[in-house]
Design a protein around this motif. Structure first.
Motif, short mmCIF file in Angstrom:
data_model
loop_
_atom_site.label_atom_id
_atom_site.label_comp_id
_atom_site.label_asym_id
_atom_site.label_seq_id
_atom_site.Cartn_x
_atom_site.Cartn_y
_atom_site.Cartn_z
N SER A 49 0.84 -1.19 0.00
CA SER A 49 0.00 0.00 0.00
C SER A 49 0.88 1.25 0.00
CB SER A 49 -0.90 0.02 1.23
OG SER A 49 -0.11 0.16 2.41
N ARG A 50 0.26 2.37 -0.27
CA ARG A 50 1.00 3.65 -0.23
C ARG A 50 1.63 3.86 1.13
NH1 ARG A 50 -0.99 8.55 1.47
NH2 ARG A 50 -0.11 10.46 0.59
N GLU A 51 0.86 3.56 2.20
CA GLU A 51 1.36 3.73 3.56
C GLU A 51 2.54 2.80 3.85
OE1 GLU A 51 -1.80 3.46 2.67
OE2 GLU A 51 -2.29 5.59 3.02
N MET A 52 2.48 1.56 3.32
CA MET A 52 3.56 0.62 3.55
C MET A 52 4.83 1.06 2.82
SD MET A 52 4.89 -1.94 5.00
CE MET A 52 3.42 -2.49 5.87
N LEU A 54 5.74 4.10 2.23
CA LEU A 54 6.29 5.21 3.00
C LEU A 54 6.91 4.72 4.32
CD1 LEU A 54 3.52 7.88 2.39
CD2 LEU A 54 5.85 7.87 1.49
N ARG A 55 6.30 3.73 4.96
CA ARG A 55 6.86 3.19 6.21
C ARG A 55 8.20 2.52 5.95
NH1 ARG A 55 2.79 -0.67 9.12
NH2 ARG A 55 4.62 -0.97 10.47
N GLU A 58 10.82 5.17 5.18
CA GLU A 58 11.24 5.90 6.38
C GLU A 58 12.25 5.09 7.18
OE1 GLU A 58 9.35 7.86 10.47
OE2 GLU A 58 8.04 6.92 8.98
N ARG A 67 12.02 8.72 -2.27
CA ARG A 67 10.71 8.25 -1.79
C ARG A 67 9.64 8.53 -2.84
NH1 ARG A 67 10.49 9.49 4.79
NH2 ARG A 67 12.72 9.13 5.15
N LEU A 71 7.18 5.75 -4.66
CA LEU A 71 5.73 5.88 -4.79
C LEU A 71 5.30 5.73 -6.24
CD1 LEU A 71 5.16 8.82 -2.29
CD2 LEU A 71 4.25 6.51 -2.04
N TYR A 76 1.62 5.07 -7.18
CA TYR A 76 1.03 6.15 -6.39
C TYR A 76 1.66 7.49 -6.77
CZ TYR A 76 -0.08 2.00 -3.65
OH TYR A 76 -0.50 0.75 -3.25
N ILE A 79 4.33 12.51 -3.00
CA ILE A 79 3.73 13.38 -1.98
C ILE A 79 4.66 14.53 -1.58
CG2 ILE A 79 2.35 11.48 -1.07
CD1 ILE A 79 4.25 11.47 1.36
#
Length: 260
Positions: A49-52, A54-55, A58, A67, A71, A76, A79
């Protein structure tokens, strides 16, 4: 990482994990997911996922520029903005930089981008630009090339071997951190400037490597500090570095005040 967005996101993430010398278990523990999930993401069996994305980025300390590429590779939208320093959105940043540079006078200070190109400076850097080859002063001026090129400041640095070695070590860490081919090219170029005839001999009482140079018959000894913005959300801002020079002794401080 030129055109890395054309490669699968899992492959890119695996590259960053290996660059950081982490095992899948190490990364899984940091992100608090299973090792199997990390493996599935890297091999493409699972679409993160997008959140994964980014995690993972990070915890792998991936630069903001890259990053965005991760994405894009994952399908995605990026951002993190990448604003020109001359855009209205960057007015506060430009004002802050100029205040910092002006407040640092009569000591030299400059701002460089990710590739060590100078984007802002104060009048104190005149001690670095005098009597260097005009080709080195054509925009964009690269601070490291200006310093170490045989036709640049290197001719006046009295502890050139030490400064050259320290600059290469620092730049090599940056190359490893960013995996940037342009920085690798710069590193290779600087490494080709031989200082073999100048042995390394740091002073026994030194705790920080000084930057020693001759200027108009005077001996100057300087210390340098690098600062960056905290918690940046823009690619350009995240890559800016403020390099400030300070007198290493009272003689240098007095000379710089007189020169100003």
């Amino acid at each position: 990482m030129t055109e890395t967005f054309q490669r699968p996101v899992g492959e890119l993430l695996r590259g960053w994990r290996e660059q950081r010398r982490l095992s899948q278990l190490d990364l899984a523990n940091r992100v608090e997911v299973s090792t199997r999930h990390v493996s599935f993401v890297e091999t493409g069996r699972s679409q993160p996922s997008r959140e994964m994305v980014l995690r993972l980025a990070e915890h792998l300390d991936v630069p903001l520029r890259d990053r965005n590429q991760l994405l894009l590779a994952g399908g995605y939208a990026p951002i993190y903005t990448e604003s020109s320093l001359h855009s209205p959105a960057m007015l506060a940043i430009r004002s802050t930089l100029r205040r910092l540079l002006e407040a640092h006078q009569p000591y030299p200070a400059l701002v460089v981008d990710r590739w060590w190109n100078i984007v802002e400076f104060n009048s104190g850097i005149k001690i670095f630009t005098e009597d260097v080859d005009e080709q080195l002063l054509k925009a964009p001026i690269n601070a490291l090339r200006l310093t170490l090129h045989p036709d640049g400041l290197a001719r006046r640095i009295t502890n050139l071997a030490e400064v050259h070695a320290a600059a290469l070590t620092s730049l090599q860490r940056q190359v490893v951190s960013t995996a940037d081919p342009e920085l690798q090219d710069l590193y290779d170029e600087l490494r080709s400037y031989s200082t073999a005839d100048q042995p390394l001999h740091p002073g026994q009482t030194e705790v920080v490597l000084p930057f020693n140079l001759d200027y108009q018959g005077h001996r100057l000894s300087l210390l340098t500090m690098i600062a960056t913005f905290g918690t940046p959300l823009d690619v350009t801002v995240s890559e800016l570095m403020i390099e400030s020079f300070y007198p290493a002794d009272e003689q240098t401080a007095e000379l710089l005040r007189e020169l100003a």
